[in-house]
Design an enzyme around this catalytic site. Sequence first.
Site, PDB file in Angstrom:
ATOM      1  N   SER A 117     -61.385  37.898  39.231  1.00  0.00           N
ATOM      2  CA  SER A 117     -60.636  39.020  38.713  1.00  0.00           C
ATOM      3  C   SER A 117     -59.015  39.058  38.800  1.00  0.00           C
ATOM      4  O   SER A 117     -58.010  39.684  38.118  1.00  0.00           O
ATOM      5  CB  SER A 117     -61.092  40.386  39.489  1.00  0.00           C
ATOM      6  OG  SER A 117     -62.240  40.772  39.129  1.00  0.00           O
TER       7      SER A 117
ATOM      8  N   LYS B   3     -57.407  38.667  35.584  1.00  0.00           N
ATOM      9  CA  LYS B   3     -57.150  39.855  34.686  1.00  0.00           C
ATOM     10  C   LYS B   3     -55.666  40.086  34.395  1.00  0.00           C
ATOM     11  O   LYS B   3     -55.187  40.631  33.522  1.00  0.00           O
ATOM     12  CB  LYS B   3     -57.934  40.925  35.286  1.00  0.00           C
ATOM     13  CG  LYS B   3     -59.527  41.141  35.413  1.00  0.00           C
ATOM     14  CD  LYS B   3     -60.029  42.106  36.075  1.00  0.00           C
ATOM     15  CE  LYS B   3     -61.438  42.089  36.148  1.00  0.00           C
ATOM     16  NZ  LYS B   3     -62.098  42.920  36.902  1.00  0.00           N
TER      17      LYS B   3
ATOM     18  N   TYR C  61     -64.978  35.462  28.538  1.00  0.00           N
ATOM     19  CA  TYR C  61     -64.459  36.169  29.903  1.00  0.00           C
ATOM     20  C   TYR C  61     -65.139  35.307  30.911  1.00  0.00           C
ATOM     21  O   TYR C  61     -64.270  35.288  31.982  1.00  0.00           O
ATOM     22  CB  TYR C  61     -65.219  37.663  29.766  1.00  0.00           C
ATOM     23  CG  TYR C  61     -64.926  38.327  30.997  1.00  0.00           C
ATOM     24  CD1 TYR C  61     -63.647  39.081  31.034  1.00  0.00           C
ATOM     25  CD2 TYR C  61     -65.925  38.842  31.694  1.00  0.00           C
ATOM     26  CE1 TYR C  61     -63.448  39.575  32.338  1.00  0.00           C
ATOM     27  CE2 TYR C  61     -65.669  39.456  33.126  1.00  0.00           C
ATOM     28  CZ  TYR C  61     -64.170  39.860  33.124  1.00  0.00           C
ATOM     29  OH  TYR C  61     -63.974  40.692  34.340  1.00  0.00           O
TER      30      TYR C  61
ATOM     31  N   TYR D 286     -59.033  46.562  43.730  1.00  0.00           N
ATOM     32  CA  TYR D 286     -60.344  47.466  43.394  1.00  0.00           C
ATOM     33  C   TYR D 286     -60.258  48.899  44.037  1.00  0.00           C
ATOM     34  O   TYR D 286     -59.065  49.267  43.952  1.00  0.00           O
ATOM     35  CB  TYR D 286     -61.374  46.729  43.989  1.00  0.00           C
ATOM     36  CG  TYR D 286     -61.948  45.291  43.404  1.00  0.00           C
ATOM     37  CD1 TYR D 286     -61.806  45.012  42.257  1.00  0.00           C
ATOM     38  CD2 TYR D 286     -62.175  44.427  44.508  1.00  0.00           C
ATOM     39  CE1 TYR D 286     -62.131  43.826  41.796  1.00  0.00           C
ATOM     40  CE2 TYR D 286     -62.471  43.156  43.911  1.00  0.00           C
ATOM     41  CZ  TYR D 286     -62.210  42.863  42.586  1.00  0.00           C
ATOM     42  OH  TYR D 286     -62.435  41.579  42.331  1.00  0.00           O
TER      43      TYR D 286
ATOM     44  N   VAL E  43     -63.678  38.035  43.408  1.00  0.00           N
ATOM     45  CA  VAL E  43     -64.314  38.031  44.399  1.00  0.00           C
ATOM     46  C   VAL E  43     -64.859  36.639  44.771  1.00  0.00           C
ATOM     47  O   VAL E  43     -66.108  36.278  45.556  1.00  0.00           O
ATOM     48  CB  VAL E  43     -65.886  38.507  43.792  1.00  0.00           C
ATOM     49  CG1 VAL E  43     -65.681  40.141  43.508  1.00  0.00           C
ATOM     50  CG2 VAL E  43     -66.155  37.968  42.354  1.00  0.00           C
TER      51      VAL E  43
END
Length: 308
Positions: A65, A68, A192, A244, A262
């Site tokens: 992540s 992102k 992705y 998160y 993660v």
Amino acid sequence: MACKSVKELQEFVEQARSVTDKGKVATYIPALGKENPSDLSIAIQYPDDTCISAGDIEKKFTLQSISKVITLALVLMDRGFDYVFERIGMEPTGEPFNSIAKIEGEQARPLNPMINSGALVVTHMIKGNSVEERIERLLSLICEMANDKEIEISNEVASSEFETAHLNRALGYFLMEHGLIKEPIEELLDLYTKQCAIEMNCHDLAQLGMVFAMDGINPISGKQIIPKDIARICKTFMVTCGMYNESGRFAIEIGIPAKSGVSGGIMGAVPGKFGIGIFGPSLNKIGNSIGGIELLKLLSNKYQLSIF
């Protein structure tokens, strides 16, 4: 002030390592389940090209992540502010990063680009005529930020993630139903999962953090890689959504722009000062590196790093 002592940094790592047995490595992506939960390492990259580190900083891990944030920067450069935020919101969410709950209303628009639904929409916006061209553009930006042309994709992790991406497929089809995604879902997931499987070490990650810390400038090359206003937007999302649904606690206890993944990575950006790269694959229940957060607490408390 900032930590300049390798010995002190190593002491912080050993102190933070003591909590790693309270977490677990991510197993829902099988390739990530192979990591040693007691691993913990950190690199701090300064604008004068000084880097101090502790732990096994050469060990590679995937961005997950963390990617992102860089993808958002690329898409804002590609598409512009209005185009992007007509399709994605700017608000934090108290839901888990992979939740569908908050996009089931009338607008069906993801609340922010740091949750999976929002990230899928952002990745969909990367310009290019093929998955290969689009991932290459993202990889090129990351290599330039990290001053490392050798950064690559872990095919093992990308394949493992693609095969088990059932929830992201569901999110993708839901977003397609509402007109936010207009390409084949399998093609988007190919892109992705490769984005998430970009692999690097702590030093590379600290250099990415430094570029955001320095308002988009790579001080080593002297180049403005990301426009200042886009770097500011990315850092703001890192503060409000980067950890998160633990971002509020993180802001209070540590108080720096940061983004986790993660795999156990955390990218930190202390504005105007330095970038931080951490790897600690043992995760808490939210999905953040348990040792990495403890390590950042120690650093932030000692050197008063909080921006608040």
